[in-house]
Design a protein around this motif. Sequence first.
Motif, short mmCIF file in Angstrom:
data_model
loop_
_atom_site.label_atom_id
_atom_site.label_comp_id
_atom_site.label_asym_id
_atom_site.label_seq_id
_atom_site.Cartn_x
_atom_site.Cartn_y
_atom_site.Cartn_z
N VAL A 158 0.83 -1.21 0.00
CA VAL A 158 0.00 0.00 0.00
C VAL A 158 0.87 1.26 0.00
N LEU A 159 1.92 1.25 0.81
CA LEU A 159 2.80 2.40 0.89
C LEU A 159 3.50 2.65 -0.44
N SER A 160 4.12 1.63 -1.00
CA SER A 160 4.84 1.76 -2.27
C SER A 160 3.91 2.16 -3.41
N PHE A 161 2.79 1.49 -3.50
CA PHE A 161 1.80 1.75 -4.55
C PHE A 161 1.29 3.19 -4.49
N SER A 162 0.96 3.64 -3.30
CA SER A 162 0.37 4.97 -3.14
C SER A 162 1.38 6.07 -3.44
N GLU A 163 2.61 5.90 -2.98
CA GLU A 163 3.63 6.92 -3.25
C GLU A 163 3.94 7.00 -4.75
N ALA A 164 3.94 5.86 -5.42
CA ALA A 164 4.17 5.86 -6.86
C ALA A 164 3.05 6.61 -7.59
N LEU A 165 1.81 6.36 -7.20
CA LEU A 165 0.69 7.05 -7.83
C LEU A 165 0.70 8.55 -7.51
N TRP A 166 1.13 8.89 -6.31
CA TRP A 166 1.26 10.30 -5.95
C TRP A 166 2.14 11.03 -6.96
N ALA A 167 3.26 10.41 -7.32
CA ALA A 167 4.18 11.02 -8.28
C ALA A 167 3.60 11.01 -9.70
N GLU A 168 2.89 9.95 -10.05
CA GLU A 168 2.33 9.83 -11.40
C GLU A 168 1.22 10.84 -11.67
N TYR A 169 0.40 11.12 -10.68
CA TYR A 169 -0.84 11.85 -10.93
C TYR A 169 -0.90 13.26 -10.35
N LYS A 170 0.14 13.72 -9.71
CA LYS A 170 0.08 15.06 -9.12
C LYS A 170 -0.05 16.14 -10.19
N THR A 171 0.48 15.89 -11.38
CA THR A 171 0.38 16.89 -12.45
C THR A 171 -1.04 16.95 -13.03
N TYR A 172 -1.89 15.99 -12.67
CA TYR A 172 -3.28 16.00 -13.13
C TYR A 172 -4.21 16.67 -12.12
N GLY A 173 -3.64 17.25 -11.09
CA GLY A 173 -4.46 17.89 -10.07
C GLY A 173 -5.08 16.92 -9.08
N ILE A 174 -4.49 15.73 -8.96
CA ILE A 174 -5.01 14.70 -8.07
C ILE A 174 -4.05 14.48 -6.91
N LYS A 175 -4.60 14.43 -5.71
CA LYS A 175 -3.79 14.20 -4.51
C LYS A 175 -3.97 12.76 -4.05
N ILE A 176 -2.85 12.09 -3.77
CA ILE A 176 -2.89 10.71 -3.30
C ILE A 176 -1.99 10.59 -2.08
N LEU A 177 -2.53 10.02 -1.02
CA LEU A 177 -1.82 9.96 0.26
C LEU A 177 -1.80 8.55 0.81
N ALA A 178 -0.64 8.11 1.26
CA ALA A 178 -0.54 6.87 2.05
C ALA A 178 -0.59 7.26 3.53
N LEU A 179 -1.63 6.85 4.19
CA LEU A 179 -1.79 7.11 5.62
C LEU A 179 -1.23 5.92 6.39
N CYS A 180 -0.25 6.17 7.25
CA CYS A 180 0.44 5.10 7.97
C CYS A 180 0.35 5.32 9.48
N PRO A 181 -0.76 4.91 10.09
CA PRO A 181 -0.89 5.06 11.54
C PRO A 181 -0.17 3.94 12.27
N GLY A 182 0.12 4.20 13.54
CA GLY A 182 0.61 3.16 14.43
C GLY A 182 -0.59 2.53 15.13
N PRO A 183 -0.38 1.88 16.27
CA PRO A 183 -1.49 1.28 17.01
C PRO A 183 -2.58 2.30 17.31
N THR A 184 -3.79 1.99 16.90
CA THR A 184 -4.92 2.91 16.96
C THR A 184 -6.15 2.19 17.51
N GLU A 185 -7.01 2.91 18.20
CA GLU A 185 -8.25 2.35 18.71
C GLU A 185 -9.08 1.79 17.55
N SER A 186 -9.28 0.49 17.52
CA SER A 186 -10.02 -0.16 16.44
C SER A 186 -10.28 -1.60 16.83
#
Length: 263
Positions: A158-186
């Motif tokens: 997920v991290l690698s895929f999302s960062e690659a798409l972030w670079a591919e599509y930022k020139t199209y006006g699209i924002k892509i974020l990899a959210l990487c939380p640690g231990p979270t209430e869930s």
Amino acid sequence: MKTALITGASSGIGKAFAEELAQRNYNLIIVARSNSLLVELKEKLESQYAIKVKVICQDLTVSGAGEIVFNQVKQDNIFVDLLINNAGFGDYGRFTDRVLQKQLDMIQLNITALVELTYLFLTEMKSQGRGEIINVGSIAGYQPLPYLSVYAATKAFVLSFSEALWAEYKTYGIKILALCPGPTESKFPEVAEFTNFPGMEDSNKNALAKAEDVVKDALSALEKSQANVVTGGIGNQIVVNLSRFFPRELIVNGVEKQFRQNQ
């Protein structure tokens, strides 16, 4: 009014995203397996805010589930401004001691459904020259995790895929974020059957981040057009940077000792 689609919206980070975005005047499409929990959330949010909430009850571990969700959205002619691929789960234990089908379902949900939904909605976003995507990873994506081996591997994807798409599509006006939380209430520890999950001990309950805080940090990072964000404080920042300073074998051996539970 913008529309956000959130998978895994019935609890945890997904539910927190729904509640925060409702406050920000987004119409919502909420997706999960539990219809009753989704309907309950829909009724709550529509009564509190002047928004519309569409419920899609769908098991994303089913092959082709992403296309099923996409087609239901298109039936109503809705453009999704913000896609949040949050649905996912883990499974704790030595790899060959666990049920193979659960590992395959994990890959289907954490990777395949995420890729399918991203492809379908990103194609529309590209044609419109706008849109945002948050793919929920984990700090587990930064290093191998013994006894959570498949889960950590899916989050590395997920991290690698999302960062690659972030670079591919930022020139199209699209924002892509990899959210990487640690231990979270869930419900992660319950589903993963990980009884010693960090923060579960009575003496260490503050170790779990609040889902609401993770969501606010994610939306702030998205607004700044970041490629990724690690939430949950300085401890998580240290964890994700360990491999810069220590041999990978040393780190994974240390994690194995920490995560071992009567294996």
